[in-house]
Design an enzyme around this catalytic site. Structure first.
Site, short mmCIF file in Angstrom:
data_model
loop_
_atom_site.label_atom_id
_atom_site.label_comp_id
_atom_site.label_asym_id
_atom_site.label_seq_id
_atom_site.Cartn_x
_atom_site.Cartn_y
_atom_site.Cartn_z
N HIS A 236 0.77 -1.30 -0.32
CA HIS A 236 -0.04 -0.27 -0.06
C HIS A 236 1.13 1.38 0.01
CE1 HIS A 236 -3.72 1.95 1.83
NE2 HIS A 236 -2.96 2.82 1.04
N HIS B 281 1.36 4.82 -2.30
CA HIS B 281 1.06 5.57 -3.53
C HIS B 281 2.17 6.46 -4.11
CE1 HIS B 281 -3.36 5.59 -2.52
NE2 HIS B 281 -2.77 5.46 -1.30
N HIS C 175 -9.57 1.22 -1.24
CA HIS C 175 -9.52 1.70 0.05
C HIS C 175 -10.78 1.90 0.73
CE1 HIS C 175 -5.60 3.14 -1.30
NE2 HIS C 175 -5.83 4.13 -0.16
N GLU D 184 -11.25 3.38 6.36
CA GLU D 184 -10.16 4.19 6.72
C GLU D 184 -10.68 5.30 7.68
OE1 GLU D 184 -8.19 6.47 3.52
OE2 GLU D 184 -6.40 7.09 4.95
N ASP E 142 1.97 4.02 2.69
CA ASP E 142 0.90 4.78 2.10
C ASP E 142 1.56 6.13 1.56
OD1 ASP E 142 -1.76 5.48 1.60
OD2 ASP E 142 -2.34 6.02 3.52
N ASP E 143 1.74 7.10 1.96
CA ASP E 143 2.16 8.29 1.36
C ASP E 143 3.59 8.78 2.23
OD1 ASP E 143 0.17 8.83 -0.49
OD2 ASP E 143 -0.95 8.56 1.20
#
Ligand code: HPA
Ligand code: ZN
Length: 333
Positions: free
Chosen positions: A14, A16, A194, A197, A275-276
């Site tokens: 996961h 991005h 997703h 969340e 994630d980011d």
């Protein structure tokens, strides 16, 4: 523990790619592409990374992505992430990209995917990091836009293993994309989404029932629903959990309150991901460490996150076996 976690071979599911855009590269690309960003210094930009929910992050994240213009920019972004993987002992990664963030600004789909793909090939060859690519639809946009994006992806089917769904969960239910996901499945793509969340357990149920997904991205609100929880455990439906993201976006007030360790002990196929990372303060090792520091957890449990990620990945059975042996060898030497 830090040494153990750092050296542990890891699998990321996961991430991005636009969320790996570090401030230094953002400024460099803004300058070379002549793109205005509303910050004068890296310090000013980092001060803006003070999020109170998902939307407050997304606003900054889409703004940052504006500096990506040329194929080389997408290559450089992806290559920088792969070097971080190498440093963190990530041996396999499954990467999201958001084509609509770029095509809506007049950047061609081919520019985006070719830049990313070339870096992934080089990463496999020179760094030994295997990969899969997942194309996400932005859920705040409409179904027509998603269908259009799917059509752009079909000529690149050989480079994309699955489609996913990201952006604003609240107000954009999975059902909005049921038909697009069916069409994607008919074209041979796997699916992920997703869910759970910020949205309630129903959002996870919807994604499972309507989108045919192989795994849930985030999914942490499942613990509010015992029946759902039991089903996820029995069916071993994977959750790609992102600890630093969840605390930065206030899904949990503190890492001590994060439920991933409980979910692991209840038998769910939970995994740790970043994630980011450029926005949330850390890559894979940092995410593992954040959990290890806030929770009483054993090395066996920590390694289970990686075994789970291998199980949940989109690689072949033979590759899964090979990666499992890599981890087992690490644990016995
Ligand atoms: N949630 C939804 N959309 C996203 C995220 C996320 O955590 N990161 C990048 N796009
Ligand atoms: Zn995400």
């Amino acid at each position: 523990m830090k040494k153990f976690i750092h050296a542990l071979p890891k699998v990321e599911l996961h991430i991005h790619i636009e969320g790996t855009l570090e401030p230094e590269l953002m400024f460099e690309l803004a300058k070379s592409n002549n793109i205005e960003i509303p910050f004068n210094t890296i310090a000013e930009l980092k001060d803006a990374y003070d999020f109170h929910n998902l939307q407050s992050f997304l606003d900054i994240y889409y703004q940052g992505a504006n500096v990506l213009v040329k194929e080389q920019d997408f290559f450089d972004l992806t290559w920088a992430y792969l070097l971080r993987c190498k440093a963190d002992n990530v041996i396999h990664t499954e990467i999201f990209f958001d084509p609509q963030t770029h095509t809506n600004r007049g950047i061609s789909f081919d520019t985006v995917i070719n830049g990313i793909h070339k870096a992934l090939l080089k990463g496999k060859e020179e760094l030994g990091i295997s990969n899969k690519l997942i194309m996400c639809f932005l859920r705040h946009l409409d179904e027509d836009a998603a269908f259009h994006t799917l059509a752009l992806a079909i000529p690149h089917k050989d480079k994309i293993i699955a489609v996913g769904l990201d952006s604003s969960e609240l107000g954009n239910p999975a059902g909005k994309f049921e038909r697009v996901f069916k069409e994607a499945i008919n074209n041979g793509f796997l699916t992920v989404a997703h869910a759970g969340e910020e949205g309630p357990p129903e959002s996870i149920r919807d994604a499972l029932e309507l989108l045919g997904i192989s795994r849930i991205d985030h999914g942490v609100t499942c613990s509010e629903d015992d029946t759902l929880l039991a089903m996820l455990a029995i069916k071993r439906i994977p959750l790609t959990v992102c600890p630093l993201s969840n605390t930065k976006l206030k899904v949990f007030d503190a890492m001590e309150q994060h439920n991933i360790v409980n979910l692991l002990r209840e038998g769910l196929c939970v995994t740790i991901n970043s994630d980011d990372p450029a926005y949330f303060g850390g890559y894979m090792t940092d995410n593992f460490m954040a959990i290890a520091e806030a929770h009483d957890i054993t090395k066996t449990e920590i390694s289970q996150f990686t075994f789970n990620a291998i199980e949940a990945s989109f690689i072949s059975a033979e590759e899964k076996e090979r990666l499992t042996m890599v981890i087992k060898n690490y644990l016995t030497t």
